[in-house]
Design a protein around this motif. Structure first.
Motif, PDB file in Angstrom:
ATOM      1  N   ARG A  22      49.908  35.725  34.661  1.00  0.00           N
ATOM      2  CA  ARG A  22      49.461  37.023  34.170  1.00  0.00           C
ATOM      3  C   ARG A  22      48.071  36.842  33.545  1.00  0.00           C
ATOM      4  NH1 ARG A  22      53.519  40.676  34.056  1.00  0.00           N
ATOM      5  NH2 ARG A  22      52.756  41.880  32.277  1.00  0.00           N
ATOM      6  N   PHE A  24      44.431  38.638  32.197  1.00  0.00           N
ATOM      7  CA  PHE A  24      43.753  39.818  31.656  1.00  0.00           C
ATOM      8  C   PHE A  24      42.251  39.584  31.773  1.00  0.00           C
ATOM      9  CE2 PHE A  24      42.067  42.545  28.279  1.00  0.00           C
ATOM     10  CZ  PHE A  24      42.895  43.662  28.304  1.00  0.00           C
ATOM     11  N   GLU A  46      48.668  37.727  38.884  1.00  0.00           N
ATOM     12  CA  GLU A  46      48.965  39.117  38.556  1.00  0.00           C
ATOM     13  C   GLU A  46      47.928  39.547  37.516  1.00  0.00           C
ATOM     14  OE1 GLU A  46      52.566  41.775  36.551  1.00  0.00           O
ATOM     15  OE2 GLU A  46      52.987  39.746  37.298  1.00  0.00           O
ATOM     16  N   LYS A  48      45.477  42.260  35.191  1.00  0.00           N
ATOM     17  CA  LYS A  48      45.171  43.541  34.560  1.00  0.00           C
ATOM     18  C   LYS A  48      43.697  43.525  34.179  1.00  0.00           C
ATOM     19  CE  LYS A  48      46.718  46.762  30.954  1.00  0.00           C
ATOM     20  NZ  LYS A  48      47.745  46.985  29.906  1.00  0.00           N
ATOM     21  N   TYR A  50      40.427  45.454  32.305  1.00  0.00           N
ATOM     22  CA  TYR A  50      40.069  46.420  31.255  1.00  0.00           C
ATOM     23  C   TYR A  50      38.553  46.520  31.225  1.00  0.00           C
ATOM     24  CZ  TYR A  50      39.732  48.495  26.548  1.00  0.00           C
ATOM     25  OH  TYR A  50      39.465  49.312  25.482  1.00  0.00           O
ATOM     26  N   LEU A  70      44.552  44.779  41.373  1.00  0.00           N
ATOM     27  CA  LEU A  70      44.916  44.598  39.974  1.00  0.00           C
ATOM     28  C   LEU A  70      45.377  45.913  39.352  1.00  0.00           C
ATOM     29  CD1 LEU A  70      42.200  46.021  38.793  1.00  0.00           C
ATOM     30  CD2 LEU A  70      41.293  43.726  38.725  1.00  0.00           C
ATOM     31  N   GLN A  71      45.856  45.819  38.132  1.00  0.00           N
ATOM     32  CA  GLN A  71      46.169  47.004  37.326  1.00  0.00           C
ATOM     33  C   GLN A  71      44.888  47.409  36.615  1.00  0.00           C
ATOM     34  OE1 GLN A  71      49.490  46.441  34.645  1.00  0.00           O
ATOM     35  NE2 GLN A  71      48.856  48.152  33.357  1.00  0.00           N
ATOM     36  N   HIS A  72      44.330  48.534  37.004  1.00  0.00           N
ATOM     37  CA  HIS A  72      43.005  48.946  36.525  1.00  0.00           C
ATOM     38  C   HIS A  72      43.129  49.891  35.342  1.00  0.00           C
ATOM     39  CE1 HIS A  72      39.028  50.649  36.342  1.00  0.00           C
ATOM     40  NE2 HIS A  72      39.412  51.812  36.843  1.00  0.00           N
ATOM     41  N   GLU A  86      46.238  47.382  25.056  1.00  0.00           N
ATOM     42  CA  GLU A  86      46.331  47.055  26.482  1.00  0.00           C
ATOM     43  C   GLU A  86      46.700  45.584  26.694  1.00  0.00           C
ATOM     44  OE1 GLU A  86      46.463  49.085  28.841  1.00  0.00           O
ATOM     45  OE2 GLU A  86      45.722  50.914  27.899  1.00  0.00           O
ATOM     46  N   PHE A  90      50.503  44.101  28.217  1.00  0.00           N
ATOM     47  CA  PHE A  90      50.532  43.273  29.434  1.00  0.00           C
ATOM     48  C   PHE A  90      51.069  41.868  29.173  1.00  0.00           C
ATOM     49  CE2 PHE A  90      48.127  40.762  32.755  1.00  0.00           C
ATOM     50  CZ  PHE A  90      48.802  41.275  33.846  1.00  0.00           C
TER      51      PHE A  90
END
Length: 370
Positions: A22, A24, A46, A48, A50, A70-72, A86, A90
């Motif tokens: 994970r 970031f 995986e 995320k 920001y 990605l998770q945007h 955030e 995550f």
């Protein structure tokens, strides 16, 4: 520290290491952050992201569809509560901090914004890390311009003093000092067994590559002019910079993040990622090479008007990364420029730019070291 393995061995190993991790990333809508996201996606992470909206239109984030890997999340690094929320939602294991105001000339126009983003943004990121128990490895991206530039002929080493003449460069020196203070105060290497967080900072040279549309930056200015069939106007043709393709430092950051995760505080320091000695070239050399590669009568002219101060000569000593991480540059400057021309021609021809990025990434990873 143990003797490093070769970069090839490391890349084979960490392809398994990164699967399912994970991660970031701040600043993933930017040029370097976009390439980092694409690389980490290839490794199976995986992710995320920001960041503020992409800083240019078009942008690498848009044309390579980075949002799909990605998770945007759109957010401002200057907003501590938002960054913390955030990150905590995550629960990342690894953090890359790239969100920044990255332009020297813009920093003269907007110094307060530059310091707020580059200094307090770093404070906010590290404060969020401090309150997120899952984080083990943190890479803070600053700049080669963080050093006190004495215009000498040899490369700066990681233990040289911080400085910076202009607001941008100085803000990056401040960001380095913030990182060192947080590491010493909250994540000291000698107490790694207690807190379990390893924080490093990374300083790269002038990164270049496909997908950079920033204003007042040499390669994007040249590509814009060439695509429009115009002569490019150059401010300082004799300035020498440590030019390198963006994938050079990006792969270095990933190698470092893995070692921070595995080895803990032993790698929690500042690190340089710059090109080989032969690739610190003047602006005029870049122009001539790109004009030859582009063809079609590409040309340039000198802007004789008064310009704000920019460093004339700056390069990095990367012995530490080469020795301890096994990181070695893969593309010469000439190869990097050829890749940039290929990328921009593909964009001009309406090709699938996500696929072009993936293909260039594969070419890079299989290239011989130099």
């Amino acid at each position: 520290m143990a003797t490093a393995k070769s970069t090839v061995e490391n890349m084979v190993e960490h392809s398994d290491f990164w699967r399912g991790k994970r991660v970031f990333i701040t600043g993933h809508t930017g040029f370097k952050g976009g390439w980092l996201a694409l690389y980490l996606h290839r490794l199976g992470a995986e992710i995320k992201g920001y960041a503020l909206p992409a800083p240019t239109a078009p942008s690498l984030f848009q044309v390579a569809d980075v949002a799909s890997v990605l998770q945007h999340v759109e957010g401002d690094i200057r907003d501590l509560a938002s960054v913390m929320a955030e990150m905590q939602s995550f629960q990342p294991e690894i953090v890359f901090h790239l969100a920044a105001q990255p332009l020297v000339r813009y920093s003269y126009q907007q110094p307060v914004e530059t310091y707020a983003t580059n200094v307090m943004g770093t404070v906010n990121l590290l404060e969020a890390v401090r309150h997120t128990a899952s984080v083990k490895s943190v890479v803070i991206v600053t700049s080669d311009k963080c050093y006190e530039n004495k215009e000498w002929l040899w490369g700066y080493r990681e233990n040289e003093p911080m400085g910076g003449f202009d607001p941008y460069s100085n803000s990056k020196g401040c960001s380095e000092l913030v990182t060192a203070s947080y590491r010493n105060s909250f994540f000291p290497s000698e107490r790694y067994a207690e807190h379990g967080v390893a924080v490093a900072s990374v300083r790269a040279g002038n990164v270049i590559g496909g997908g950079d549309w920033a204003q007042d930056r040499l390669i994007p200015d040249i590509m814009r002019a060439f695509m429009a069939g115009e002569a490019v106007t150059i401010r300082n043709p004799t300035a020498i910079r440590p030019w390198q393709h963006v994938l050079e430092p990006v792969t270095g950051y990933v190698l470092l993040a893995e070692q921070l995760y595995k080895q803990g505080g032993r790698y929690a320091e500042g690190w340089n990622f710059g090109p080989g000695e032969a690739d610190a070239q003047p602006v005029s050399w870049i122009l001539e090479k790109l004009a030859d590669l582009w063809g079609n009568g590409a040309s340039w002219q000198i802007d004789g008007s008064e310009q704000p101060h920019e460093a004339h000569y700056l390069k990095l000593d990367c012995s530490k990364a080469k020795t301890l991480l096994g990181w070695v540059p893969r593309w010469t400057l000439a190869q990097a420029l050829a890749m940039i021309v290929d990328w921009n021609l593909a964009y001009q021809q309406g090709k699938d730019m996500r696929q072009v990025c993936v293909e260039q990434l594969e070419q890079f990873l299989t290239a011989d070291q130099h």
